[in-house]
Design a protein around this motif. Structure first.
Motif, mmCIF file in Angstrom:
data_model
loop_
_atom_site.group_PDB
_atom_site.id
_atom_site.type_symbol
_atom_site.label_atom_id
_atom_site.label_comp_id
_atom_site.label_asym_id
_atom_site.label_seq_id
_atom_site.Cartn_x
_atom_site.Cartn_y
_atom_site.Cartn_z
ATOM 1 N N MET A 83 0.828 -1.196 0.000
ATOM 2 C CA MET A 83 0.000 0.000 0.000
ATOM 3 C C MET A 83 0.870 1.258 0.000
ATOM 4 N N ALA A 84 1.903 1.278 0.854
ATOM 5 C CA ALA A 84 2.793 2.441 0.918
ATOM 6 C C ALA A 84 3.601 2.587 -0.363
ATOM 7 N N GLU A 85 4.051 1.462 -0.939
ATOM 8 C CA GLU A 85 4.841 1.531 -2.165
ATOM 9 C C GLU A 85 4.005 2.101 -3.312
ATOM 10 N N ARG A 86 2.750 1.684 -3.425
ATOM 11 C CA ARG A 86 1.890 2.209 -4.484
ATOM 12 C C ARG A 86 1.520 3.671 -4.233
ATOM 13 N N MET A 87 1.356 4.031 -2.959
ATOM 14 C CA MET A 87 1.080 5.424 -2.621
ATOM 15 C C MET A 87 2.241 6.303 -3.064
ATOM 16 N N ALA A 88 3.468 5.843 -2.807
ATOM 17 C CA ALA A 88 4.645 6.614 -3.226
ATOM 18 C C ALA A 88 4.762 6.658 -4.743
ATOM 19 N N TYR A 89 4.509 5.536 -5.399
ATOM 20 C CA TYR A 89 4.640 5.459 -6.853
ATOM 21 C C TYR A 89 3.661 6.414 -7.533
ATOM 22 N N PHE A 90 2.378 6.331 -7.162
ATOM 23 C CA PHE A 90 1.379 7.207 -7.784
ATOM 24 C C PHE A 90 1.526 8.646 -7.309
ATOM 25 N N GLY A 91 1.974 8.826 -6.062
ATOM 26 C CA GLY A 91 2.211 10.180 -5.576
ATOM 27 C C GLY A 91 3.284 10.886 -6.373
ATOM 28 N N LEU A 92 4.339 10.158 -6.728
ATOM 29 C CA LEU A 92 5.390 10.739 -7.564
ATOM 30 C C LEU A 92 4.885 10.972 -8.986
ATOM 31 N N SER A 93 4.114 10.027 -9.518
ATOM 32 C CA SER A 93 3.667 10.147 -10.911
ATOM 33 C C SER A 93 2.732 11.336 -11.105
ATOM 34 N N VAL A 94 1.898 11.633 -10.096
ATOM 35 C CA VAL A 94 0.921 12.708 -10.267
ATOM 36 C C VAL A 94 1.498 14.069 -9.898
ATOM 37 N N ASN A 95 2.571 14.108 -9.097
ATOM 38 C CA ASN A 95 3.107 15.384 -8.620
ATOM 39 C C ASN A 95 4.427 15.789 -9.250
ATOM 40 N N MET A 96 5.218 14.833 -9.737
ATOM 41 C CA MET A 96 6.575 15.158 -10.162
ATOM 42 C C MET A 96 6.598 16.013 -11.431
ATOM 43 N N VAL A 97 5.666 15.798 -12.355
ATOM 44 C CA VAL A 97 5.628 16.627 -13.567
ATOM 45 C C VAL A 97 5.406 18.086 -13.183
ATOM 46 N N ALA A 98 4.424 18.323 -12.302
ATOM 47 C CA ALA A 98 4.141 19.693 -11.870
ATOM 48 C C ALA A 98 5.326 20.268 -11.087
ATOM 49 N N PHE A 99 5.996 19.461 -10.266
ATOM 50 C CA PHE A 99 7.139 19.943 -9.495
ATOM 51 C C PHE A 99 8.275 20.387 -10.417
ATOM 52 N N MET A 100 8.552 19.571 -11.434
ATOM 53 C CA MET A 100 9.614 19.944 -12.370
ATOM 54 C C MET A 100 9.252 21.209 -13.148
ATOM 55 N N PHE A 101 7.958 21.374 -13.456
ATOM 56 C CA PHE A 101 7.534 22.533 -14.233
ATOM 57 C C PHE A 101 7.496 23.798 -13.376
ATOM 58 N N TYR A 102 6.828 23.746 -12.238
ATOM 59 C CA TYR A 102 6.606 24.952 -11.428
ATOM 60 C C TYR A 102 7.797 25.309 -10.542
ATOM 61 N N VAL A 103 8.570 24.337 -10.093
ATOM 62 C CA VAL A 103 9.666 24.602 -9.153
ATOM 63 C C VAL A 103 11.029 24.557 -9.838
ATOM 64 N N MET A 104 11.247 23.531 -10.661
ATOM 65 C CA MET A 104 12.543 23.410 -11.335
ATOM 66 C C MET A 104 12.576 24.181 -12.651
ATOM 67 N N HIS A 105 11.416 24.670 -13.081
ATOM 68 C CA HIS A 105 11.285 25.522 -14.283
ATOM 69 C C HIS A 105 11.750 24.811 -15.554
ATOM 70 N N ARG A 106 11.381 23.543 -15.653
ATOM 71 C CA ARG A 106 11.652 22.777 -16.863
ATOM 72 C C ARG A 106 10.435 22.839 -17.779
ATOM 73 N N PRO A 107 10.602 22.761 -19.107
ATOM 74 C CA PRO A 107 9.443 22.738 -20.002
ATOM 75 C C PRO A 107 8.510 21.587 -19.667
ATOM 76 N N PHE A 108 7.223 21.802 -19.888
ATOM 77 C CA PHE A 108 6.236 20.791 -19.503
ATOM 78 C C PHE A 108 6.478 19.473 -20.237
ATOM 79 N N SER A 109 6.769 19.552 -21.533
ATOM 80 C CA SER A 109 6.984 18.322 -22.301
ATOM 81 C C SER A 109 8.200 17.561 -21.798
ATOM 82 N N THR A 110 9.257 18.311 -21.470
ATOM 83 C CA THR A 110 10.470 17.676 -20.940
ATOM 84 C C THR A 110 10.192 17.016 -19.598
ATOM 85 N N SER A 111 9.419 17.691 -18.757
ATOM 86 C CA SER A 111 9.079 17.142 -17.444
ATOM 87 C C SER A 111 8.246 15.877 -17.583
ATOM 88 N N ALA A 112 7.256 15.914 -18.493
ATOM 89 C CA ALA A 112 6.394 14.749 -18.692
ATOM 90 C C ALA A 112 7.191 13.551 -19.204
#
Length: 635
Positions: A83-112
């Protein structure tokens, strides 16, 4: 060393056709003799487990009293880790694109693309974890090591989100500057750090994923009358724990990110993984273990090399002694019972052909046991089924990104509550939760009346049902997207692709979400149970890794398909947008969904062909020292 010739029993009805004694089939059947078989391979003539499959404790010693270990209590400790492993996996998948775009200032396509590659690699490399578990470490120690690596990666990601040194300067970076690309970009070493800790987490996930389901299934007594029922329920509850982890990721983690920032969101994943590790280790005295059987890749290589070296050996050669097998009840492979000989992939049987020149103690690179050869045959026979589920993974990957873009143009209000767009993927999880809750009270009784199967449907039937429902899901997605796009153009929203249309609800997307959730329940749960049951005893983690590899290949296939569509359908010189244009209202997502529908139908036909040809393993014991019984040849 005594040797015996073996072959699989004939099950075809006897006919009175004349046998051509000069035929190759007749010469091959002359090799065959029958060995006494019991009704249960794991209780063959011994009143207990066949040597090699006996459950042991953490020290590798046989368990004196099995009633004090394993069962549902031990399984629930394992559910917490998944349960925790899947929570971490999906938590990263749904948040990491936005984190790279809004915080790391990477292009959206590159982040995705970076996150898609992370998801794909973490699944496709699961075969490494399966290999280590089956070959050397065992499933318990593989989980223990890689779950700790996973935790280290999550801690590293949390530090990146909380310490300013790891992110670029956020001053004077408003929404307009971000969209225009005028914000300060992350330094190369900052991106290197983020990608390093991200892939450390992915490496940990790759080691855990193929082992958890198999280790949980190991906790049930194969000699019990209720073993099949327990195993069926276990895989349903296992996927329920996966779903609960996903629901938390799409709701609680998203809420923490919106209210308390990125550090709190990623930190919650690390805390959940740390707590699940503690729970997993607390259950150590209760677990049943299986001994690792040595390197499965080495055994596969030995069969291929030995078969190639004896490719020209004739079945009626005077030098031929017979098919080689380890004498007695014990298997030569630690962690495995003996496997009965089968007649398919006969070219591989050459690896087990014992010649007089092989001597008393032959090299395993020249002569392999029948069980070793059958392991390779099983791995080959299993391949088509998980390969057909790559299409489902491709659809899930496309839904994860495309449906979110659709939701941005729709009204996400539920009464006075406005649901964040990033929470939309929670609905497949909720539908999975509902279906699994009603599975035994509704689906099984109804389907049992139709199929007559005690569990409602066989493993392959459930996979087929899942693939069929996925076709309905992606077809509906195409129908609705066509309506949504035409509505946006009629209402003057063609250029406003990020503006919600107040009179068109996002909850029309629930139909495709619920259908794809139903498809996941039947397909993935059936696949996991199928691979565990059908894989060789000493390769069950490798078998479970097949499902994860198929998921990873689906992620890569989605990336490749999107790249092809962009290059074929778009033309910047003519200002012709591609089907996957960033402006969803000028793109043609509906065409992509229809393409996926056609591909899914073709894939389903291939699955039906493969499933009809597949024969489930007959798990019967073989007493290699039993009396030889001559049988008449039947054609």
């Amino acid at each position: 060393m005594g040797t015996r010739e073996i072959k699989s029993p004939e099950v075809r009805p006897e006919t009175h056709a004349r046998v051509d004694e000069s035929s190759d089939s007749f010469r091959r059947k002359k090799l065959g003799i029958y060995f006494l078989e019991s009704d249960d391979r794991r209780t063959a003539l011994s009143g207990g487990y066949t040597a090699g499959t006996t459950p042991v404790n953490i020290h590798g010693k046989p368990i004196a009293d099995l009633s004090k270990t394993g069962g549902w209590v031990a399984a629930f400790f394992i559910f917490g880790n998944e349960m925790a492993e899947r929570m971490a996996y999906f938590g990263l998948s749904v948040n990491m694109v936005a984190f790279m775009f809004y915080v790391m200032h990477r292009p959206f396509s590159t982040s995705a693309n970076a996150v898609n590659n992370f998801l794909g690699i973490s699944q496709a490399s699961s075969v490494l974890g399966g290999f280590l578990a089956d070959a050397y470490l065992g499933r318990y120690w593989t989980i223990a090591i890689f779950t700790t690596i996973y935790l280290a990666g999550l801690i590293g990601i949390t530090l990146c989100a909380t310490m300013g040194i790891f992110v670029p300067n956020q001053d004077q970076c408003d929404q307009i500057s971000l969209l225009l690309g005028n914000c300060e970009h992350a330094k190369p070493w900052q991106m290197l750090y983020l990608q390093t800790v991200l892939y450390i987490a992915g490496f940990g996930a790759a080691g855990i994923r193929p082992c958890v389901s198999s280790f949980g299934a190991d906790q049930f007594d194969e000699r019990s009358r209720d073993y099949k029922s327990h195993l069926d329920r276990f895989f349903n509850f296992f996927y329920l724990s996966v779903t609960i982890g996903a629901i938390f990721a799409f709701t609680a983690v998203v809420y923490l990110q919106m209210k308390h920032g990125w550090g709190s969101a990623f930190g919650s994943l690390a805390i959940a993984m740390g707590m699940s590790n503690m729970v997993f280790f607390l259950g150590t005295p209760l677990y049943r273990h299986r001994l690792p059987g040595g390197s499965p890749l080495t055994r596969v290589a030995q069969v291929l090399v030995a078969a190639f070296r004896k490719r020209n050996v004739s079945f009626d050669s005077s030098e031929l002694v017979g098919l080689y097998e380890f004498p007695g009840k014990r298997s030569a492979i630690k962690g495995s019972g003996k496997i009965a000989h089968t007649n398919d992939f006969r070219c591989l049987d050459n690896a087990a052909l014992q010649l007089k020149e092989d001597g008393v103690d032959p090299s395993p690179w020249r002569l392999c046991t029948v069980t070793q050869v059958e392991e390779v045959k099983i791995l080959i026979r299993l391949l088509p089924v998980p390969a057909c589920t790559i299409m489902l993974s491709l659809i899930l990957t496309e839904f994860l990104t495309l449906s979110v873009q659709q939701a941005y143009t729709l009204n996400t209000h539920m009464g006075h509550l406005k649901l964040p767009v990033t929470c939309m993927p929670v609905f497949p999880g909720l539908s999975i939760f509902l279906i699994l809750s009603l599975y035994y009270s509704t689906f099984v009784p109804l389907s049992r009346r139709i199929t007559g199967h005690p569990h409602g449907a066989s493993q392959l039937q459930r996979v087929g049902i899942g693939l069929a429902v996925s076709i309905l899901s992606v077809a509906w997605a195409g129908v609705f997207e066509r309506y949504r796009r035409n509505y946006a153009i009629r209402q003057g929203y063609e250029a406003s692709f990020l503006t919600p249309m107040p009179n068109l609800s996002a909850y029309w997307l629930l139909i495709q979400y619920c259908l794809i959730g139903i498809a996941e329940v039947f397909c993935i749960v059936g696949l996991l149970e199928f691979l565990y049951e059908e894989a060789p005893d000493a390769m069950r983690s490798i078998g479970s890794a097949y499902a994860a590899v198929a998921g990873g290949l689906g992620c890569f296939a989605a990336t490749i398909l999107n790249s092809i569509i962009n290059s074929v359908t778009g033309n910047e010189e003519k200002r012709q947008p591609s089907w996957l244009s960033q402006n969803i209202n000028t793109g043609r997502f509906d065409y992509l969904y229809w393409l996926l529908t056609v591909m899914s139908i073709i894939n389903f036909c291939v699955f039906l062909h493969s499933a009809r040809r597949y024969q489930y393993r007959i798990k019967k014991g073989i007493d290699m020292g039993a009396q030889v019984m001559e049988q008449p040849i039947r054609e």
